[in-house]
Design an enzyme around this catalytic site. Structure first.
Site, mmCIF file in Angstrom:
data_model
loop_
_atom_site.group_PDB
_atom_site.id
_atom_site.type_symbol
_atom_site.label_atom_id
_atom_site.label_comp_id
_atom_site.label_asym_id
_atom_site.label_seq_id
_atom_site.Cartn_x
_atom_site.Cartn_y
_atom_site.Cartn_z
ATOM 1 N N CYS A 1 0.816 -1.226 0.000
ATOM 2 C CA CYS A 1 0.000 0.000 0.000
ATOM 3 C C CYS A 1 0.848 1.276 0.000
ATOM 4 O O CYS A 1 0.341 2.362 -0.292
ATOM 5 C CB CYS A 1 -0.945 0.007 1.190
ATOM 6 S SG CYS A 1 -1.980 -1.464 1.235
ATOM 7 N N HIS B 1 -3.674 7.012 2.713
ATOM 8 C CA HIS B 1 -4.018 5.724 2.105
ATOM 9 C C HIS B 1 -5.376 5.301 2.658
ATOM 10 O O HIS B 1 -5.643 5.425 3.855
ATOM 11 C CB HIS B 1 -2.943 4.696 2.451
ATOM 12 C CG HIS B 1 -3.339 3.290 2.153
ATOM 13 N ND1 HIS B 1 -3.845 2.912 0.930
ATOM 14 C CD2 HIS B 1 -3.315 2.160 2.908
ATOM 15 C CE1 HIS B 1 -4.121 1.622 0.960
ATOM 16 N NE2 HIS B 1 -3.815 1.147 2.146
ATOM 17 N N ASN C 1 -10.059 -0.616 0.066
ATOM 18 C CA ASN C 1 -8.602 -0.449 0.056
ATOM 19 C C ASN C 1 -8.067 -0.929 -1.292
ATOM 20 O O ASN C 1 -8.116 -2.115 -1.595
ATOM 21 C CB ASN C 1 -8.012 -1.269 1.212
ATOM 22 C CG ASN C 1 -6.503 -1.201 1.281
ATOM 23 O OD1 ASN C 1 -5.836 -0.703 0.367
ATOM 24 N ND2 ASN C 1 -5.945 -1.723 2.363
HETATM 25 N N1 COA Z 1 -18.188 -9.597 9.132
HETATM 26 C C1 COA Z 1 -18.663 -9.887 10.354
HETATM 27 N N2 COA Z 1 -17.852 -10.240 11.381
HETATM 28 C C2 COA Z 1 -16.528 -10.275 11.141
HETATM 29 C C3 COA Z 1 -15.982 -9.970 9.877
HETATM 30 C C4 COA Z 1 -16.875 -9.627 8.841
HETATM 31 N N3 COA Z 1 -16.453 -9.304 7.612
HETATM 32 N N4 COA Z 1 -14.645 -10.102 9.951
HETATM 33 C C5 COA Z 1 -14.345 -10.460 11.212
HETATM 34 N N5 COA Z 1 -15.480 -10.566 11.935
HETATM 35 C C6 COA Z 1 -15.620 -10.930 13.348
HETATM 36 C C7 COA Z 1 -14.448 -11.722 13.866
HETATM 37 O O1 COA Z 1 -14.587 -13.091 13.551
HETATM 38 C C8 COA Z 1 -14.513 -11.451 15.329
HETATM 39 O O2 COA Z 1 -15.493 -12.273 15.897
HETATM 40 P P1 COA Z 1 -15.249 -12.962 17.337
HETATM 41 O O3 COA Z 1 -15.118 -11.802 18.278
HETATM 42 O O4 COA Z 1 -16.475 -13.768 17.510
HETATM 43 O O5 COA Z 1 -13.990 -13.754 17.187
HETATM 44 C C9 COA Z 1 -15.022 -10.010 15.400
HETATM 45 O O6 COA Z 1 -15.618 -9.745 14.129
HETATM 46 C C10 COA Z 1 -13.947 -9.007 15.695
HETATM 47 O O7 COA Z 1 -12.841 -9.251 14.849
HETATM 48 P P2 COA Z 1 -11.559 -8.358 14.900
HETATM 49 O O8 COA Z 1 -10.588 -8.882 13.886
HETATM 50 O O9 COA Z 1 -11.078 -8.194 16.302
HETATM 51 O O10 COA Z 1 -12.176 -6.967 14.405
HETATM 52 P P3 COA Z 1 -11.508 -5.572 14.300
HETATM 53 O O11 COA Z 1 -12.285 -4.585 15.068
HETATM 54 O O12 COA Z 1 -10.011 -5.616 14.514
HETATM 55 O O13 COA Z 1 -11.736 -5.220 12.777
HETATM 56 C C11 COA Z 1 -10.505 -5.150 10.718
HETATM 57 C C12 COA Z 1 -11.142 -6.024 11.774
HETATM 58 C C13 COA Z 1 -9.854 -6.030 9.683
HETATM 59 C C14 COA Z 1 -11.580 -4.286 10.095
HETATM 60 C C15 COA Z 1 -9.471 -4.230 11.418
HETATM 61 O O14 COA Z 1 -8.640 -4.994 12.251
HETATM 62 C C16 COA Z 1 -8.618 -3.487 10.451
HETATM 63 O O15 COA Z 1 -9.103 -2.727 9.627
HETATM 64 N N6 COA Z 1 -7.309 -3.666 10.554
HETATM 65 C C17 COA Z 1 -6.383 -2.997 9.676
HETATM 66 C C18 COA Z 1 -6.351 -3.721 8.392
HETATM 67 C C19 COA Z 1 -5.750 -2.916 7.315
HETATM 68 O O16 COA Z 1 -6.005 -1.751 7.201
HETATM 69 N N7 COA Z 1 -4.976 -3.580 6.484
HETATM 70 C C20 COA Z 1 -4.396 -3.008 5.352
HETATM 71 C C21 COA Z 1 -3.291 -2.146 5.739
HETATM 72 S S1 COA Z 1 -2.716 -1.376 4.295
#
Ligand code: COA
Length: 327
Positions: free
Chosen positions: A114, A254, A284
């Site tokens: 990214c 980004h 993204n």
């Molecule tokens: N729909 C519904 N539930 C979902 C899901 C989806 N698409 N994806 C994950 N979940 C669930 C998980 O299974 C978890 O359930 P559990 O508590 O029963 O285990 C719950 O939601 C929380 O998951 P978690 O991973 O802790 O959520 P989060 O608040 O961290 O959000 C992201 C997840 C991916 C949105 C977040 O971590 C994020 O954006 N991270 C940065 C990623 C990024 O920007 N990457 C690129 C960098 S360039």
């Protein structure tokens, strides 16, 4: 006066097919509410079966050339930022050169996930300053839908396809790129990566069965590192140029996650009305996200001559980068 480079024109292209959160609800166990709350994304664009990264970059580059009043033969270097190149080799820049008919240009690709567009701009800026090149096309292009695991709800809701392109030339006044800063930390390579298809785990029946050719991500850890590193690099870039965050006209981050963008803007004390957001429409798009956002900001009249604009990105590698531009 020190020679500077400047962006003389921009272009962007998004594939026509729109995939909304409500359509994703029908594909897997997720909800519009979850995706919107956790990421800010409402929909993303998906390239069709005939479109590879160079096809998207071609459309964006044509627009950038046209707006600059240039022909393809006027370009002397093409740098393409991508992690979804048409093939492992040759470079996507070579495919783009051929499509454009940019017969006077050399070309190569940059892989910094990214942060790839800002890494590429860093190289273009250095080449212009050194006098090695006079007119460089920098494109960020991604067909992430092709390396997305559509059965993995933790990643597939995040990504989209698209391309942006800019043309960089020497500046003849004090406007242009003031400085660009890039960083990497390979210790955290496993936060976002595609394990298969390279020389570590070559493509095989087993690698495909294990779904190693798809993006893997530790979302939570990535989130925390992103907020910390983006604040650091943004402040470093501003300090280097003796500019206070309050002097910024626009922040173009980004487009990975609205909460990351808000947290970074908060830490810099930049109000959200000075922040470009388009991830609700595109998700993204990795290396394409900043040039698309920059293009949209310019076309909608949000950038004026003399404005100070900060670009910042974070991604796989890990890599992070920022650039300060006086428009
Ligand atoms: N729909 C519904 N539930 C979902 C899901 C989806 N698409 N994806 C994950 N979940 C669930 C998980 O299974 C978890 O359930 P559990 O508590 O029963 O285990 C719950 O939601 C929380 O998951 P978690 O991973 O802790 O959520 P989060 O608040 O961290 O959000 C992201 C997840 C991916 C949105 C977040 O971590 C994020 O954006 N991270 C940065 C990623 C990024 O920007 N990457 C690129 C960098 S360039």
């Amino acid at each position: 006066m020190l020679l500077r480079s400047r962006i003389i024109s921009t272009g962007s292209y998004l594939p026509e097919k729109v995939l909304s959160n409500s359509e994703m609800e029908k594909m897997l166990d997720t909800s519009d509410e979850w995706i919107t709350e956790r990421t800010g994304i409402k929909e993303r664009r998906i390239a069709d079966n005939t479109q590879a990264a160079s096809d998207l970059a071609f459309e964006a580059s044509k627009i950038a050339l046209e707006r600059a009043g240039l022909g393809p033969e006027d370009i002397d270097l093409i740098i393409v930022a991508t992690i979804t190149g048409d093939m492992p080799f040759p470079s996507t820049a070579c495919f783009l050169q051929d499509k454009l008919g940019a017969t006077n240009a050399a070309g190569f690709d940059i892989n910094a996930a990214c942060s790839g567009f800002l890494y590429s701009l860093y190289i273009a800026d250095s080449f212009i300053k050194s006098g090695m090149h006079r007119r460089i096309l920098v494109a960020g292009t991604e067909a992430l839908s092709k390396i997305t695991d559509w059965d993995d709800r933790t990643t597939c809701v995040l990504f989209g396809d698209g391309a942006g392109a800019v043309i960089v030339e020497p500046s003849n006044d004090d406007s242009g790129i003031l400085s660009i800063h890039i960083n990497s930390d390979g210790k955290m390579w496993d936060l976002i990566h595609v394990p298969g298809g390279g020389s570590r785990n070559p493509a095989s029946q087993s690698s495909i069965e294990q779904r190693l050719h798809y993006i893997k991500m530790k979302g939570n850890e990535t989130f925390k590192v992103a907020v910390r590193t983006l604040e650091d690099i943004a402040l470093k870039t501003l300090q280097e140029n003796n500019i206070d965050p309050s002097g910024l006209s626009l922040l173009i981050p980004h487009q990975a996650n609205l909460r990351i963008i808000q947290a970074t803007a908060d830490r810099l004390k930049v109000p959200m009305d000075k922040v470009i957001i388009n991830l609700d429409k595109y998700g993204n798009t990795s290396a394409a996200s900043i040039p698309i956002a920059l293009d949209e900001a310019l076309q909608s009249g949000r950038i004026k001559e003399g404005d100070y604009i900060l670009l910042e990105a974070f991604g796989g590698g890990l890599t992070w980068a920022s650039a300060l531009i006086k428009w």
